[in-house]
Design a protein around this motif. Structure first.
Motif, PDB file in Angstrom:
ATOM      1  N   HIS A  34       0.844  -1.232   0.000  1.00 12.63           N
ATOM      2  CA  HIS A  34       0.000   0.000   0.000  1.00 12.63           C
ATOM      3  C   HIS A  34       0.856   1.249   0.000  1.00 12.63           C
ATOM      4  O   HIS A  34       0.585   2.205  -0.746  1.00 12.63           O
ATOM      5  CB  HIS A  34      -0.936  -0.002   1.213  1.00 12.63           C
ATOM      6  CG  HIS A  34      -2.269  -0.641   0.897  1.00 12.63           C
ATOM      7  ND1 HIS A  34      -3.229  -0.069   0.088  1.00 12.63           N
ATOM      8  CD2 HIS A  34      -2.780  -1.882   1.262  1.00 12.63           C
ATOM      9  CE1 HIS A  34      -4.262  -0.881  -0.051  1.00 12.63           C
ATOM     10  NE2 HIS A  34      -4.028  -2.038   0.669  1.00 12.63           N
ATOM     11  N   LYS A  93       3.888   1.378  -0.906  1.00  7.27           N
ATOM     12  CA  LYS A  93       4.576   1.477  -2.195  1.00  7.27           C
ATOM     13  C   LYS A  93       3.642   2.043  -3.262  1.00  7.27           C
ATOM     14  O   LYS A  93       4.022   2.899  -4.072  1.00  7.27           O
ATOM     15  CB  LYS A  93       5.080   0.099  -2.622  1.00  7.27           C
ATOM     16  CG  LYS A  93       6.555   0.095  -2.921  1.00  7.27           C
ATOM     17  CD  LYS A  93       6.990  -1.335  -3.281  1.00  7.27           C
ATOM     18  CE  LYS A  93       8.489  -1.423  -3.097  1.00  7.27           C
ATOM     19  NZ  LYS A  93       8.966  -2.787  -3.295  1.00  7.27           N
ATOM     20  N   LEU A  94       2.369   1.530  -3.139  1.00 11.24           N
ATOM     21  CA  LEU A  94       1.378   1.987  -4.115  1.00 11.24           C
ATOM     22  C   LEU A  94       1.176   3.511  -4.003  1.00 11.24           C
ATOM     23  O   LEU A  94       1.137   4.238  -5.012  1.00 11.24           O
ATOM     24  CB  LEU A  94       0.064   1.245  -3.884  1.00 11.24           C
ATOM     25  CG  LEU A  94      -1.051   1.578  -4.851  1.00 11.24           C
ATOM     26  CD1 LEU A  94      -0.736   1.063  -6.275  1.00 11.24           C
ATOM     27  CD2 LEU A  94      -2.379   0.935  -4.410  1.00 11.24           C
ATOM     28  N   GLN A 144       3.200   5.542  -2.804  1.00 12.22           N
ATOM     29  CA  GLN A 144       4.396   6.241  -3.325  1.00 12.22           C
ATOM     30  C   GLN A 144       4.364   6.286  -4.860  1.00 12.22           C
ATOM     31  O   GLN A 144       4.616   7.327  -5.475  1.00 12.22           O
ATOM     32  CB  GLN A 144       5.653   5.498  -2.871  1.00 12.22           C
ATOM     33  CG  GLN A 144       6.089   5.934  -1.494  1.00 12.22           C
ATOM     34  CD  GLN A 144       7.282   5.101  -0.996  1.00 12.22           C
ATOM     35  OE1 GLN A 144       7.611   4.036  -1.572  1.00 12.22           O
ATOM     36  NE2 GLN A 144       7.860   5.514   0.100  1.00 12.22           N
ATOM     37  N   LEU A 145       3.991   5.144  -5.377  1.00 15.74           N
ATOM     38  CA  LEU A 145       3.970   5.068  -6.840  1.00 15.74           C
ATOM     39  C   LEU A 145       2.910   6.005  -7.424  1.00 15.74           C
ATOM     40  O   LEU A 145       3.124   6.679  -8.435  1.00 15.74           O
ATOM     41  CB  LEU A 145       3.722   3.634  -7.309  1.00 15.74           C
ATOM     42  CG  LEU A 145       4.941   2.712  -7.196  1.00 15.74           C
ATOM     43  CD1 LEU A 145       4.549   1.266  -7.487  1.00 15.74           C
ATOM     44  CD2 LEU A 145       6.026   3.137  -8.180  1.00 15.74           C
ATOM     45  N   GLN A 146       1.740   6.001  -6.668  1.00 15.79           N
ATOM     46  CA  GLN A 146       0.687   6.926  -7.145  1.00 15.79           C
ATOM     47  C   GLN A 146       1.198   8.358  -7.152  1.00 15.79           C
ATOM     48  O   GLN A 146       0.951   9.129  -8.082  1.00 15.79           O
ATOM     49  CB  GLN A 146      -0.548   6.822  -6.247  1.00 15.79           C
ATOM     50  CG  GLN A 146      -1.492   5.781  -6.770  1.00 15.79           C
ATOM     51  CD  GLN A 146      -2.699   5.578  -5.831  1.00 15.79           C
ATOM     52  OE1 GLN A 146      -2.687   6.008  -4.674  1.00 15.79           O
ATOM     53  NE2 GLN A 146      -3.692   4.847  -6.297  1.00 15.79           N
ATOM     54  N   LEU A 185       4.209   9.294  -7.392  1.00 21.32           N
ATOM     55  CA  LEU A 185       5.169   9.440  -8.498  1.00 21.32           C
ATOM     56  C   LEU A 185       4.454   9.597  -9.841  1.00 21.32           C
ATOM     57  O   LEU A 185       4.828  10.423 -10.683  1.00 21.32           O
ATOM     58  CB  LEU A 185       6.095   8.220  -8.552  1.00 21.32           C
ATOM     59  CG  LEU A 185       7.254   8.238  -7.552  1.00 21.32           C
ATOM     60  CD1 LEU A 185       7.989   6.901  -7.577  1.00 21.32           C
ATOM     61  CD2 LEU A 185       8.223   9.362  -7.896  1.00 21.32           C
ATOM     62  N   VAL A 186       3.374   8.750  -9.940  1.00 27.32           N
ATOM     63  CA  VAL A 186       2.628   8.825 -11.213  1.00 27.32           C
ATOM     64  C   VAL A 186       2.057  10.236 -11.411  1.00 27.32           C
ATOM     65  O   VAL A 186       2.132  10.817 -12.489  1.00 27.32           O
ATOM     66  CB  VAL A 186       1.525   7.751 -11.229  1.00 27.32           C
ATOM     67  CG1 VAL A 186       0.539   8.000 -12.365  1.00 27.32           C
ATOM     68  CG2 VAL A 186       2.133   6.389 -11.421  1.00 27.32           C
ATOM     69  N   GLN A 187       1.479  10.763 -10.265  1.00 27.02           N
ATOM     70  CA  GLN A 187       0.885  12.117 -10.402  1.00 27.02           C
ATOM     71  C   GLN A 187       1.950  13.145 -10.780  1.00 27.02           C
ATOM     72  O   GLN A 187       1.729  14.024 -11.621  1.00 27.02           O
ATOM     73  CB  GLN A 187       0.217  12.514  -9.093  1.00 27.02           C
ATOM     74  CG  GLN A 187      -1.238  12.124  -9.143  1.00 27.02           C
ATOM     75  CD  GLN A 187      -1.972  12.423  -7.836  1.00 27.02           C
ATOM     76  OE1 GLN A 187      -1.437  13.077  -6.949  1.00 27.02           O
ATOM     77  NE2 GLN A 187      -3.182  11.887  -7.715  1.00 27.02           N
ATOM     78  N   SER A 201       4.688  12.589 -12.313  1.00 34.59           N
ATOM     79  CA  SER A 201       5.093  12.404 -13.705  1.00 34.59           C
ATOM     80  C   SER A 201       4.012  12.944 -14.637  1.00 34.59           C
ATOM     81  O   SER A 201       4.294  13.495 -15.701  1.00 34.59           O
ATOM     82  CB  SER A 201       5.335  10.946 -14.059  1.00 34.59           C
ATOM     83  OG  SER A 201       5.587  10.188 -13.000  1.00 34.59           O
TER      84      SER A 201
END
Ligand code: ADP
Ligand code: MG
Length: 686
Positions: free
Chosen positions: A40, A42-43, A45-47, A49-51, A53
């Motif tokens: 979660h 990580k998710l 964090q990734l979310q 990062l996605v935003q 990006s």
């Protein structure tokens, strides 16, 4: 039947197994949960990062757009620059081709310039020579011109001298004419900024041609259309000042001491400059005349004449001179003593024939004067009592004739003559006298303003001449500021002032009559028709030197009056009285009564030892009071008719209209009022 088995032993094992498995499962679950949480995290964090990006991608997109746009602009600019470079290249090519031929052009231009400069240098040298020649010629011409000017001035002087001699020999009256400058009041009710403008009443219509001629441009329908020219002994232009005027008058003063009676009178309409000419601008300020100081530029004839008289008297140290003066006015045909103050106003004065044959008014106050400032003081004192009134023309219109009389008794100690050629060695009189050469006994000394004026009474010290005295000559200088010669309408006066004007007109007509009688050489000269002519009898006629100063205003609105004045002057010029005679000691008794309408007269008092011709003034002519008739028609038109008897006379050259109106524009002369009679025109110049 079910088979019964012992499970007790198995179940705990199983339970243990299950517990262990459960525990393992729990541990697994915990691990999975932890892993899940980790995932979660990580998710998340990734979310994030996605935003980020995503945003970066948007930004990059925008940047890309901008880049694209700038790329477009740059490509356009590049295209434009390319075009410009192309043009510049073309220009450069053209320039190159033109520069290629430039050195040749410059060279040929330079050659041409060098050649031209050489030519110009040559021309300049020759021009300089011409210029020098011209300068020399100009110098010569200037010298010639100066010489000619000098010769012309000399000739002019000679001509004037000869003319004066001719005037003298003929017994002519000198007539000068003075044109005053345009003044603000000439524009009347109009804006003074229009002064002198053509078509306005202040348009200048009198032009001075030279110092002897003037021309009058008349542009009213009823007047002549061609300019009318007048010639006088001297014509003063508006720019000629008091000094110039006096310079022309000055020789008469020498004549006075040489034994001639002299009269200088100013004639003209109100506002034309009579008082200015005779007295000057500042006659109300007694400090303006001082015989030791330079005269003020605006001083008129009277102060200047006084100064000149005393200068001449001072020069003639070998003769004794007594100068007495009286100041009188003639108001409504009555003589008034202006040195008597207000108390003497009502006194009646009559003109009588003196024991020396001259006309005098014995009751007038006579004051001994010893210098010019005393003369001016007395004139100023007199002026305070002179009749003045405001008229349409100007605020200080003189309503009377002012007569300043200076009587000079000259006693020569040797030759019986008072001429300036007397020798200075004769200066040995027992009489007291001033450094000025005038007899100055202490009792006669007085100072203004304590003006304690005594009536004339001969002083014992005055009436007793020195023992070696061989000749007494009494001459008279009469300086007259006449009242305005305009008609009633012009002055715009009514009532008592109208009566005054009528008297003025009558006395001026009488003056014209006397001049006419002299011109026609009649045996009877009607001096006694008015107090003015009677009082001036021996300076108008007889052996006197008379100068009439005709004063005119140059403005169109006064043209009728100006023409009348110029006509008067022109006719006065025609008079020939025969050469004037000096008054010598014998002329005390010779008199001038041969031509005047005198009857035997006696002086009221035997006042001197020269009483061998007792004469009495029996035929004193009293002018009837002027009748002022206002006819009903005239009343309706506001016209005033002043009947004055008209004698048969030659018609004047100058058309004079017959009626007077009260209009502001210059009115014609009243039908009853006679313009000066035309005189016998002997030498009339057209
Ligand atoms: P008059 O005595 O004829 O009625 P004045 O001598 O009083 O007239 O002149 C009228 C006005 O014109 C005065 O203000 C006077 O100063 C002015 N005046 C007359 N003659 C001249 C002149 N030649 N130059 C300058 N001002 C003049
Ligand atoms: Mg005046």
């Amino acid at each position: 039947m079910p088979l019964k088995m012992d499970l007790s032993h198995f179940v705990p094992e199983k339970i243990k197994e299950c517990d262990r498995k459960l525990r393992e499962k729990d541990e697994q679950l915990t691990l999975l949960k932890t892993e899940n949480a980790m995932l979660h995290l990580k998710l998340a964090q990734l979310q994030g990062l996605v935003q980020a990006s995503y945003r970066e991608a948007n930004l990059a997109k925008e940047l890309l757009e901008i880049d694209k746009h700038s790329c477009k602009i740059n490509s356009e600019l590049a295209l434009h620059l390319k075009n410009q470079i192309k043009d510049v290249k073309n220009d450069l090519l053209t320039l190159r081709s033109s520069v290629k031929g430039l050195p040749e052009v410059v060279h040929s231009d330079f050659q041409w310039a060098v050649q031209r400069s050489a030519e110009l240098n040559q021309q300049m040298v020759s021009d300089n020579l011409d210029l020098q020649e011209l300068r020399d010629k100009l110098f010569e011409t200037e010298e010639e011109l100066d010489e000619m000017k000098e010769r012309h001035a000399k000739e002019k002087r000679r001509r004037r001298e000869l003319h004066n001699t001719l005037v003298e020999l003929r017994g002519n009256i000198r007539v000068h004419c003075r044109t005053r400058p345009l003044l603000n009041f000439d524009s009347g009710k109009l804006d003074p900024s229009n002064l002198g403008q053509a078509g306005t009443p202040s348009e200048e219509v009198i032009m001075v041609i030279d110092d002897e001629n003037l021309s009058v441009k008349a542009n009213k329908a009823w007047q002549q259309t061609t300019p009318k020219n007048f010639e006088f002994e001297r014509v003063y232009s508006p720019v000629e000042d008091q000094k110039v005027v006096f310079e022309e008058v000055q020789p008469l003063l020498t004549s006075l001491l040489d034994g001639y009676n002299v009269c200088i009178m100013a004639y003209g309409q109100t506002g034309s400059g009579k008082t200015y000419t005779m007295l000057g601008d500042s006659y109300t300020d007694p400090t303006t005349c001082n015989d030791n100081l330079q005269s003020s530029p605006s001083e008129g004839v009277i102060p200047r004449a006084a100064r000149e008289l005393f200068r001449l008297v001072n020069e003639r140290t070998h003769d004794f001179h007594r100068v007495e003066m009286s100041v009188a006015e003639i108001y409504n045909n009555e003589i008034r003593d202006l040195l008597h103050g207000n108390s003497g106003r009502s006194l009646k004065h009559t003109v009588t024939m003196a024991d020396d044959g001259s006309c005098e008014v014995p009751s007038l106050t006579q004051r001994m004067v010893q210098n010019a400032s005393e003369v001016v003081d007395l004139v100023h004192y007199g002026m305070l009592h002179r009749h003045e009134d405001a008229t349409l023309v100007h605020a200080h219109s003189s309503r009377s004739h002012l007569i300043v009389t200076l009587t000079i008794t000259s006693i020569s100690t040797s030759s019986g003559s008072t001429s300036s050629s007397s020798k200075s060695s004769r200066c040995h009189s027992p009489l007291p006298r001033s450094t000025a050469g005038t007899m100055t006994p202490p009792p006669y000394r007085r100072r203004i303003p304590s003006l304690k004026i005594r009536s004339r009474s001969p002083s014992p010290s005055r009436s007793t001449p020195p023992p070696d005295m061989t000749g007494i000559v009494k001459t008279k200088l009469q300086l007259v500021d006449l009242a305005g010669s305009e008609c009633v309408g012009m002055s715009g006066v009514t009532g008592a002032a109208l009566r005054e004007t009528s008297f003025i007109n009558r006395s001026l007509s009488a003056l014209a009559d006397v001049l006419a009688a002299l011109a026609e050489e009649r045996s009877h000269i009607p001096y006694r028709n008015s107090k003015l002519t009677h009082m001036l009898q021996d300076t108008i006629g007889g052996d006197a030197k008379l100068l009439v100063m005709c004063c005119v205003s140059p403005a169109q609105r006064y043209i009728t009056e100006s023409l009348q004045c110029l006509g008067f002057g022109s006719r006065a010029r025609q008079i020939q009285r025969g050469p004037p005679k000096k008054r010598t000691s014998t002329s005390f008794v010779a008199g001038i009564n041969s031509s005047c309408d005198s009857s035997p007269t006696t002086t009221p008092r035997g006042r001197s030892r020269f009483s061998s011709f007792p004469v009495v003034d029996k035929t004193e002519h009293k002018l009837p009071p002027p009748k002022i008739i206002v006819s009903s028609i005239a009343q309706a038109n506001q016209e005033i008719v002043l009947p004055i008897p008209v004698k048969a006379s030659k018609p004047s050259n100058i058309p004079i209209p017959k009626r007077v109106t009260k209009s502001d524009d210059y009115p014609p002369i009243p039908s009853g009022r006679r313009s000066p009679r035309p005189l016998k025109n002997k030498n009339a110049k057209k």
